[in-house]
Design an enzyme around this catalytic site. Structure first.
Site: not given
Length: 256
Positions: A71, A218
């Site tokens: 993400d 991430h």
């Protein structure tokens, strides 16, 4: 003697009828084409609504397959993630922010060129848990449309996967996702944004390995160092345990 022009008088009188017939046929064909296009549209949307779930947080538990998802990119650290994935010859799914797509289109193209899957993570990563304005529906639709526009501009694709920031999902969010022909993807485990060492992070992620798992990671560059340090070891552990690491669409059998 009959004048030559009189031989064609009947044909001249009939020509308006012929012209009218052609107009009628042309209008009928236009209507048929319109109805055919409308039917294709309705069938495709019906198929999506009938056969496609709109929300997932994990995958099938009857086979040893799972997904790695990233993400908040694209960002400079995305390149480091790509190198690690390439080393292990696996594909992942990247949920990209619209603003980052606008900022780093070339990095997004590298993700695409490497054969990874791309979804969207809204434009500005808004926190809907804290959003109290009455226009929240319109705001979400605008965030989706802006991000899709950036994805189409940078990559030439119309994405079909959406991950809401902070995993925010409510019935009204599902309804909008369905209207937009998007599938909402959450995760079964993720914690790499917390302050942890490489060893702690690896241990925690390893403890949550299971069939159908969707791991959240991430590549934004803010707190990625421990994740980047442990990622290769984590992938090796997944492979040692006999897991196939696949994209979200492959894991969930989503038709794009």
């Amino acid at each position: 003697m009959t004048h030559p022009s009189s031989r064609f008088a009947g044909l001249r009188r009939a020509s308006p009828t012929v012209s009218n017939n052609f107009d009628i046929i042309r209008n009928i064909m236009r209507k048929k084409i319109y109805l055919a296009c409308l039917l294709v549209f309705l069938i495709s949307n019906f198929a999506f609504s009938q056969n496609q779930k709109v929300f997932y947080a994990d995958g099938p538990k009857d086979k040893k397959a799972l997904s790695l998802t990233f993400d908040d990119g694209p960002a400079p650290n995305t390149k480091k993630v790509l190198n690690i994935l390439k080393k292990h010859n696996i594909k992942a799914t990247f949920f990209m922010e619209g603003a980052k797509l606008a900022q780093y289109p070339d990095i997004a193209k590298e993700v695409q060129s490497a054969g990874h899957e791309i979804g969207i993570h809204l434009y500005s990563h808004p926190n809907f848990y804290a959003y109290k304005k009455s226009d929240y529906r319109e705001f979400l639709i605008n965030e989706i449309e802006k991000t899709r526009k950036e994805a189409e501009k940078a990559l030439g694709i119309k994405v079909s996967l959406l991950r809401m920031p902070n995993g925010y999902v409510r019935q009204w969010v599902k309804a909008i996702a369905k209207e937009q022909t998007l599938v909402l993807i959450n995760w079964s485990f993720g914690t790499d944004w917390k302050k942890m060492t490489k060893e702690q992070l690896l241990k925690t992620y390893t403890e949550h390995i299971k069939p159908g798992a969707i791991f959240l990671l991430h590549d934004s560059g803010k707190k990625d160092k421990p994740m980047l340090e442990m990622l290769s070891d984590f992938i090796e552990e997944l492979q040692r345990q006999g897991y196939s690491i696949v994209t979200i669409s492959e894991l969930l059998a989503i038709q794009n």
